[in-house]
Design a protein around this motif. Structure first.
Motif, PDB file in Angstrom:
ATOM      1  N   LYS A 160       0.835  -1.193   0.000  1.00 24.80           N
ATOM      2  CA  LYS A 160       0.000   0.000   0.000  1.00 24.80           C
ATOM      3  C   LYS A 160       0.872   1.246   0.000  1.00 24.80           C
ATOM      4  CE  LYS A 160      -3.773  -2.206   2.540  1.00 24.80           C
ATOM      5  NZ  LYS A 160      -4.621  -2.135   3.755  1.00 24.80           N
ATOM      6  N   PRO A 161       0.405   2.309  -0.607  1.00 20.34           N
ATOM      7  CA  PRO A 161       1.183   3.558  -0.601  1.00 20.34           C
ATOM      8  C   PRO A 161       1.274   4.134   0.811  1.00 20.34           C
ATOM      9  CG  PRO A 161      -0.987   3.926  -1.543  1.00 20.34           C
ATOM     10  CD  PRO A 161      -0.848   2.443  -1.377  1.00 20.34           C
ATOM     11  N   CYS A 162       2.389   4.731   1.110  1.00 18.10           N
ATOM     12  CA  CYS A 162       2.612   5.305   2.433  1.00 18.10           C
ATOM     13  C   CYS A 162       1.722   6.537   2.622  1.00 18.10           C
ATOM     14  CB  CYS A 162       4.078   5.690   2.599  1.00 18.10           C
ATOM     15  SG  CYS A 162       4.454   6.413   4.220  1.00 18.10           S
ATOM     16  N   ARG A 163       1.062   6.587   3.779  1.00 16.74           N
ATOM     17  CA  ARG A 163       0.166   7.704   4.075  1.00 16.74           C
ATOM     18  C   ARG A 163       0.839   8.776   4.917  1.00 16.74           C
ATOM     19  NH1 ARG A 163      -5.627   4.767   5.595  1.00 16.74           N
ATOM     20  NH2 ARG A 163      -5.886   3.632   3.606  1.00 16.74           N
ATOM     21  N   ARG A 164       2.062   8.561   5.302  1.00 19.81           N
ATOM     22  CA  ARG A 164       2.750   9.553   6.122  1.00 19.81           C
ATOM     23  C   ARG A 164       3.083  10.773   5.267  1.00 19.81           C
ATOM     24  NH1 ARG A 164       7.620   6.956   9.362  1.00 19.81           N
ATOM     25  NH2 ARG A 164       7.589   9.107  10.157  1.00 19.81           N
ATOM     26  N   PRO A 165       2.913  11.979   5.805  1.00 19.32           N
ATOM     27  CA  PRO A 165       3.195  13.176   5.011  1.00 19.32           C
ATOM     28  C   PRO A 165       4.689  13.306   4.722  1.00 19.32           C
ATOM     29  CG  PRO A 165       2.733  13.756   7.290  1.00 19.32           C
ATOM     30  CD  PRO A 165       2.425  12.303   7.151  1.00 19.32           C
ATOM     31  N   THR A 166       4.996  13.873   3.591  1.00 23.58           N
ATOM     32  CA  THR A 166       6.378  14.098   3.217  1.00 23.58           C
ATOM     33  C   THR A 166       6.915  15.320   3.947  1.00 23.58           C
ATOM     34  OG1 THR A 166       5.711  15.442   1.326  1.00 23.58           O
ATOM     35  CG2 THR A 166       5.954  13.075   0.965  1.00 23.58           C
ATOM     36  N   ARG A 167       8.216  15.552   3.809  1.00 22.15           N
ATOM     37  CA  ARG A 167       8.813  16.726   4.440  1.00 22.15           C
ATOM     38  C   ARG A 167       8.220  18.008   3.898  1.00 22.15           C
ATOM     39  NH1 ARG A 167      15.339  15.395   4.840  1.00 22.15           N
ATOM     40  NH2 ARG A 167      15.135  13.560   6.227  1.00 22.15           N
ATOM     41  N   ALA A 168       7.983  18.029   2.604  1.00 18.71           N
ATOM     42  CA  ALA A 168       7.365  19.215   2.015  1.00 18.71           C
ATOM     43  C   ALA A 168       5.955  19.425   2.569  1.00 18.71           C
ATOM     44  CB  ALA A 168       7.334  19.090   0.497  1.00 18.71           C
ATOM     45  N   GLY A 169       5.220  18.323   2.750  1.00 23.18           N
ATOM     46  CA  GLY A 169       3.884  18.439   3.305  1.00 23.18           C
ATOM     47  C   GLY A 169       3.896  18.931   4.745  1.00 23.18           C
ATOM     48  N   LEU A 170       4.872  18.438   5.531  1.00 28.98           N
ATOM     49  CA  LEU A 170       4.992  18.899   6.912  1.00 28.98           C
ATOM     50  C   LEU A 170       5.336  20.384   6.974  1.00 28.98           C
ATOM     51  CD1 LEU A 170       6.895  15.886   8.518  1.00 28.98           C
ATOM     52  CD2 LEU A 170       4.486  16.493   8.813  1.00 28.98           C
ATOM     53  N   ARG A 171       6.255  20.828   6.112  1.00 28.24           N
ATOM     54  CA  ARG A 171       6.596  22.249   6.084  1.00 28.24           C
ATOM     55  C   ARG A 171       5.387  23.095   5.700  1.00 28.24           C
ATOM     56  NH1 ARG A 171      11.536  20.354   3.732  1.00 28.24           N
ATOM     57  NH2 ARG A 171      10.685  20.776   1.652  1.00 28.24           N
ATOM     58  N   GLU A 172       4.587  22.601   4.778  1.00 31.57           N
ATOM     59  CA  GLU A 172       3.409  23.346   4.367  1.00 31.57           C
ATOM     60  C   GLU A 172       2.391  23.428   5.504  1.00 31.57           C
ATOM     61  OE1 GLU A 172      -0.020  23.268   0.857  1.00 31.57           O
ATOM     62  OE2 GLU A 172       1.553  21.721   0.946  1.00 31.57           O
ATOM     63  N   GLU A 173       2.208  22.335   6.243  1.00 31.93           N
ATOM     64  CA  GLU A 173       1.282  22.352   7.379  1.00 31.93           C
ATOM     65  C   GLU A 173       1.761  23.309   8.461  1.00 31.93           C
ATOM     66  OE1 GLU A 173       0.695  18.446   8.834  1.00 31.93           O
ATOM     67  OE2 GLU A 173      -0.357  17.728   7.040  1.00 31.93           O
ATOM     68  N   ARG A 174       3.070  23.312   8.734  1.00 32.95           N
ATOM     69  CA  ARG A 174       3.585  24.245   9.736  1.00 32.95           C
ATOM     70  C   ARG A 174       3.396  25.691   9.284  1.00 32.95           C
ATOM     71  NH1 ARG A 174       8.303  20.699   9.555  1.00 32.95           N
ATOM     72  NH2 ARG A 174       8.142  19.107  11.194  1.00 32.95           N
ATOM     73  N   GLY A 175       3.629  25.940   8.004  1.00 35.96           N
ATOM     74  CA  GLY A 175       3.420  27.291   7.498  1.00 35.96           C
ATOM     75  C   GLY A 175       1.965  27.726   7.599  1.00 35.96           C
ATOM     76  N   ASN A 176       1.043  26.810   7.268  1.00 35.62           N
ATOM     77  CA  ASN A 176      -0.385  27.132   7.391  1.00 35.62           C
ATOM     78  C   ASN A 176      -0.761  27.413   8.846  1.00 35.62           C
ATOM     79  OD1 ASN A 176      -0.801  26.799   4.635  1.00 35.62           O
ATOM     80  ND2 ASN A 176      -1.314  24.624   4.838  1.00 35.62           N
ATOM     81  N   LYS A 177      -0.183  26.636   9.754  1.00 36.34           N
ATOM     82  CA  LYS A 177      -0.483  26.847  11.172  1.00 36.34           C
ATOM     83  C   LYS A 177       0.025  28.208  11.642  1.00 36.34           C
ATOM     84  CE  LYS A 177       0.441  25.005  15.765  1.00 36.34           C
ATOM     85  NZ  LYS A 177       1.161  23.988  16.560  1.00 36.34           N
TER      86      LYS A 177
END
Length: 220
Positions: free
Chosen positions: A3-20
């Motif tokens: 199954k494809p990994c559902r964990r967010p990538t580093r880019a996704g984590l940076r984007e979430e932190r920026g949105n927060k």
């Protein structure tokens, strides 16, 4: 096929932190425009101890313990008598501690605000703790393990425990033990649900905040 990994990538984590960060900045700006100050964590006191001598500290500790002891001696007999009536789900052939001893152990874990079973095992099995406990309960010979309490609470019917809690609160109210905490002649009720759900996105200004172990604010 894996199954494809559902964990967010580093880019996704940076984007979430920026949105927060953007959400927090917008919320703080909104509060400032309304004349409110953004919430800030309370700083820890940076002062020395108020006790000047060893005698003062000993007297303060003895006073605190004596007040707790008076309350325990007054309320525990009725509470323990009610707990004795609860059916014990354990195998009678494997019981080493009475049901009331285990429930009293859990009560003390709550009173002393231990964060985990490991901490309670480490602190509550000290020889001095057992010696002090013998002064209140001479019939207790050995102390149980916190995992034993966990297995008991996992299988026991919680309804009688809840009823014992309600009856204890009623006795305290009738005895006017909590009268000084009245607000507008009413008893305030506080419900702590901060551990039910947690997230890292500030999606509403009504959210409570707590500081996690990594010192980052967590919305609850």
């Amino acid at each position: 096929m894996s199954k494809p990994c559902r964990r967010p990538t580093r880019a996704g984590l940076r984007e979430e932190r920026g949105n927060k960060r953007r959400q927090e900045k917008a919320l703080n700006a909104k509060r400032c425009a309304m004349g409110q100050r953004p919430p800030a964590p309370a700083p820890l006191p940076n002062r020395c101890s108020t006790f000047a001598t060893l005698a003062e500290e000993r007297e303060a500790r003895e006073d605190a313990v004596s007040k707790q002891t008076r309350l325990l001696r007054k309320e525990l007999p009725a509470l323990l008598g009610q707990l004795e009536q609860i059916p014990d789900p354990r195998d009678p052939r494997k019981r080493q501690h009475k049901l009331t001893v285990l429930l009293l152990w859990g009560l003390l874990m709550f009173v002393f605000q231990f964060a985990s079973r490991r901490e309670s095992n480490r602190e509550m099995t000290r020889p001095q703790f057992l010696a002090n406990l013998h002064l209140l309960f001479p019939e207790i010979e050995t102390l149980p393990h916190a995992d034993t309490l966990y297995r008991l609470l996992r299988d026991i019917d919680l309804t009688p425990l809840e009823q014992a809690h309600v009856d204890l609160v009623r006795r305290l109210i009738r005895g006017k033990s909590v009268r000084r905490y009245l607000i507008n002649h009413c008893h305030p009720i506080a419900i702590d649900g901060s551990q039910k759900l947690a997230g890292d996105t500030l999606w509403a200004e009504e959210l409570l905040q707590r500081v996690a172990a990594n010192l980052k604010p967590v919305q609850t």
